[in-house]
Design an enzyme around this catalytic site. Structure first.
Site, PDB file in Angstrom:
ATOM      1  N   ASP A  18       0.815  -1.216   0.000  1.00  7.38           N
ATOM      2  CA  ASP A  18       0.000   0.000   0.000  1.00  7.38           C
ATOM      3  C   ASP A  18       0.852   1.272   0.000  1.00  7.38           C
ATOM      4  O   ASP A  18       2.007   1.265   0.442  1.00  7.38           O
ATOM      5  CB  ASP A  18      -0.900   0.025   1.241  1.00  7.38           C
ATOM      6  CG  ASP A  18      -2.087  -0.914   1.112  1.00  7.38           C
ATOM      7  OD1 ASP A  18      -2.117  -1.690   0.133  1.00  7.38           O
ATOM      8  OD2 ASP A  18      -2.962  -0.885   1.995  1.00  7.38           O
ATOM      9  N   ASP A  19       0.218   2.349  -0.488  1.00  2.00           N
ATOM     10  CA  ASP A  19       0.673   3.746  -0.313  1.00  2.00           C
ATOM     11  C   ASP A  19       1.787   4.184  -1.264  1.00  2.00           C
ATOM     12  O   ASP A  19       2.238   5.319  -1.186  1.00  2.00           O
ATOM     13  CB  ASP A  19       1.136   4.009   1.123  1.00  2.00           C
ATOM     14  CG  ASP A  19       0.049   3.745   2.147  1.00  2.00           C
ATOM     15  OD1 ASP A  19      -1.129   3.734   1.747  1.00  2.00           O
ATOM     16  OD2 ASP A  19       0.387   3.533   3.320  1.00  2.00           O
ATOM     17  N   HIS A  55       3.637  -2.657   3.127  1.00  2.00           N
ATOM     18  CA  HIS A  55       3.736  -1.270   2.636  1.00  2.00           C
ATOM     19  C   HIS A  55       5.081  -1.066   1.942  1.00  2.00           C
ATOM     20  O   HIS A  55       6.102  -1.569   2.416  1.00  2.00           O
ATOM     21  CB  HIS A  55       3.597  -0.268   3.791  1.00  2.00           C
ATOM     22  CG  HIS A  55       2.274  -0.321   4.481  1.00  2.00           C
ATOM     23  ND1 HIS A  55       1.983  -1.264   5.446  1.00  2.00           N
ATOM     24  CD2 HIS A  55       1.152   0.439   4.344  1.00  2.00           C
ATOM     25  CE1 HIS A  55       0.735  -1.079   5.886  1.00  2.00           C
ATOM     26  NE2 HIS A  55       0.218  -0.046   5.231  1.00  2.00           N
TER      27      HIS A  55
END
Length: 732
Positions: free
Chosen positions: A99-100, A251
């Site tokens: 993610d991100d 992440h």
């Protein structure tokens, strides 16, 4: 005769409408440049900042509206057909999700580890990061990974309207389209967790996103790598129990992901040995690819978006360098001004300081006048009070308002009027030089008044035979208005501190037209006053330097001039000054290679003038632009402190300048407002001058309207309203 572009003609009545219509056009190009730069900076701030993000993650809401099959189902929620179902990853198959990102530091390392171990993953990218690093998005696609949306600005969607949700999705897709030419049907909400964490706030969002054609992907194994618990702990939390399949949350952005990268390098081979496969989500579910190619206008729209973002990144990088340059220049200039102006004041105020033998012989004062009927009487009367022997020569440059008749009607001794057809100020001054009876010639403007001691103070430096010209101390006489007060600060702080500095450096760039003195014997070999530029005073000063003459500053030779009282008049004056200065610098560019003592101006003066009068003011708006940027995108507190620091430095310099000139400090009250409003006008004027110069435009002489409010000094009172003792201490 001067070329038409330099003649000071009033606009013809039948052209006034056209002139008024052209006024906005001359602002258009510089304003467009400024707006474009500001837009690029705002775009950069927009994709770098989470200004629209909402981190107000609420406490868990009730789950009464969430179907039981969702709460107890798998991590892939399909609500595309109006009836929600869930999917789970088969045993022994893991879907790694990140993610991100993408992040320029950690995403490449994650991709390298995945490639090393022949594993695929799903990257849920945000629109801001994908816009900034499109090459990483393309690499993900090229290496066989799957992409999903993670919104554009990473807000908590349970707090947003449907319109905002649509915007987050469309902007996120736009970034993917521009970066890799694809769309995706996978979506992961920010701050999501397991399916059983779905509540009455997040479930309607999931249903709505499903109606927009997306699979919502949460997870059922969380590595919690964002907590940086250690490599072993990340591996333990990411490993499913009993050989089950799972969607693993990790992440690749948002901080230091070194533990994540190290954990992956161990996690992947270890679980492969246990029979696990690392696939994309659609591979694991044996479903059609989540990617679909984009063509036509949508593709070009995405590419245009990426181009603009990348352009804003590069332009901002240049602006940051420019900000560093201007910060250094501003501080260096202030330090130089403070040190050298103080040295100048100490030198000329020593009781034993002398330029040479006292200069007592008569001098000629030249007053070029064009339509100065409102001012000329005050000007001549101030000269008649002079305590130095003078002859006054008023050169009427084709005035149509009776300026010459007013002077003749005064019937004063030693005052002559010379009439000529309108040919411009340089021609009028040259006409005066030809008719002057004395070798030392003082030049002033027709709207200026002298104190009784001005001429005497101005000519004393000619006791040094090396001095060819002297700059006087020009002051604003009509400083009671706000615009006048701002110009008063500028004259005292900018012009006069500069002249003290340049005097010490022996590279004075300008003898002000309002108060300056010359040797005729110095002017004649260089051809007198030139009409090649619109800044004849700067032009002739540079020519004198190149001819080997010294040019100095006489602080006590004060002249009070009527400054422009409207923004329009101020614009016209400063536009002519800045453009004329550029012309003069270009005309004397070969001074850079001049040899011998006369080459000092080229080695020192011309670079200083170019740097501090042309380049630095052009870059100075960056201070204010980045102030706005910091206020909007942060860090706000540090930005305000930095700007106040710059203002404090300027205030110190201004106060020091006022102290040297023995001026009242009360006018400095308007300094902060000057820095906010007045400087912006000067920036745009300079930018317009640059554009005019670069495009080869021609600028007409702008005649300012005068009011005659600056009167002659009477009984020690100067036009600014202050009364002084003989030692220049103000009387209360």
């Amino acid at each position: 005769m001067a070329p038409p572009s330099h003649r000071r003609r009033a606009p013809r009545p039948d052209r006034r409408g056209a002139l008024r219509r052209r006024v906005p056009l001359r602002l258009l190009l510089p304003l467009l440049v400024l707006v474009a730069l500001a837009a690029m900076l705002m775009l950069r701030g927009y994709v770098h900042s989470e200004i629209l993000a909402d981190h107000r993650v609420q406490a868990p809401a009730p789950t009464t509206e969430v179907p039981k099959e969702i709460l107890e189902g798998g991590p892939v929620i399909d609500a595309r057909n109006g009836k929600a179902t869930t999917l789970s990853v088969p045993d022994r198959r893991l879907v790694l999700t990140f993610d991100d990102g993408p992040d320029p530091t950690w995403t490449p390392k994650v991709l390298d580890v995945l490639k090393k171990h022949d594993a695929h993953a799903v990257f849920f990218v945000t629109g801001t990061m994908a816009s900034r690093y499109p090459d990483l998005v393309q690499r993900m696609v090229d290496e066989g990974h799957e992409l999903g949306l993670h919104t554009f600005n990473h807000p908590d969607l349970s707090l947003q309207s449907k319109k905002r949700i649509d915007w987050e999705l469309s902007q996120n897709q736009l970034a993917l389209t521009g970066a890799a030419g694809i769309r995706t049907s996978l979506f992961r909400p920010p701050y999501s967790s397991f399916s059983d964490a779905m509540d009455n706030e997040s479930w309607p969002v999931t249903e709505y996103i499903g109606s927009r054609g997306y699979l919502t992907v949460v997870n059922n194994t969380d590595s919690e790598d964002w907590k940086r618990p250690g490599v072993d702990e990340i591996i333990r939390r990411a490993t499913p129990e009993n050989g089950k399949g799972a969607i693993v949350l990790m992440h690749d952005s948002g901080g230091d992901r070194s533990q994540t990268v190290t954990a992956l390098d161990t996690f992947l081979p270890d679980l492969k040995k246990k029979g696990y496969e690392f696939d994309n989500l659609t591979e694991a579910l044996d479903a059609p690819s989540a990617h679909s190619p984009v063509t036509g206008p949508e593709l070009w729209k995405g590419k245009a978006w990426i181009f603009l973002v990348q352009a804003s990144e590069r332009i901002t990088d240049v602006l940051v360098v420019g900000l560093a340059v201007i910060g250094t220049l501003v501080i260096a200039r202030f330090v130089l001004m403070l040190l050298l102006s103080g040295a100048h004041a100490r030198r000329v105020r020593r009781t034993d300081f002398r330029w040479g033998p006292p200069v007592t012989e008569p001098v000629t004062v030249l007053v070029p006048a064009y339509n100065e009927a409102k001012c000329i009487e005050n000007t001549v009367n101030s000269l008649m009070a002079s305590d130095h022997p003078i002859e006054v020569l008023v050169i009427d440059d084709g005035s149509t308002d009776g300026t010459a008749r007013i002077v003749e009607a005064m019937g004063l001794p030693n005052v002559r009027v010379v009439r000529q057809l309108n040919a411009g100020k340089p021609a009028a001054l040259n006409r005066g030089l030809a008719n002057a009876r004395h070798d030392i010639v003082v030049m002033m403007d027709g709207d200026t008044v002298f104190e009784p001691s001005t001429v005497r103070e101005l000519v004393q430096p000619f006791g040094d035979p090396r001095v060819g010209a002297v700059a006087g101390n020009a002051k604003v006489g009509n400083k009671d208005s706000l615009i006048g007060a701002w110009q008063h600060i500028e004259y005292v702080m900018g012009f006069n501190l500069d002249r003290r500095m340049y005097d010490i450096l022996r590279c004075m760039p300008t003898i002000p037209g309002a108060v300056g003195a010359f040797r005729k014997s110095a002017l004649e070999p260089i051809g007198g006053m030139s009409d090649d530029t619109l800044a004849e005073d700067t032009d002739v000063t540079m020519a004198l330097h190149r001819a080997g003459w010294r040019v100095v500053y006489a602080e006590n030779a004060r002249a009070w001039t009527e400054a422009p009282e409207t923004v329009q008049q101020l614009w016209s004056q400063r536009y002519r000054w800045s453009y004329g200065t550029m012309q003069a610098i270009w005309k004397h560019r070969r001074a850079l290679v001049d040899k011998g003592p006369s080459g000092r101006f080229g080695r020192v003066g011309l670079p200083f003038v170019s740097l501090f009068m042309i380049v630095a003011p052009l870059l100075a708006p960056l201070i204010d632009v980045f102030l706005l940027y910091g206020l909007v995108f942060g860090p706000t507190q540090q930005t305000i402190l930095a700007w106040l620091g710059v203002l404090a430095i300027q205030a110190v310099c201004a106060a020091y300048a006022f102290r040297l000139d023995k001026e009242r400090m009360t006018h400095l009250i308007s300094l902060p407002l000057q820095q906010i409003l007045y400087r912006q006008l000067m920036y745009v004027v300079l930018l317009q001058s640059w554009i005019t110069a670069l495009t080869g435009g021609r600028l007409r002489w702008q005649k300012l309207r005068r009011t005659g409010v600056v009167g002659a000094p009477v009984n020690g009172a100067v036009p600014g309203g202050q009364v002084y003792n003989d030692d220049r201490r103000p009387v209360a």
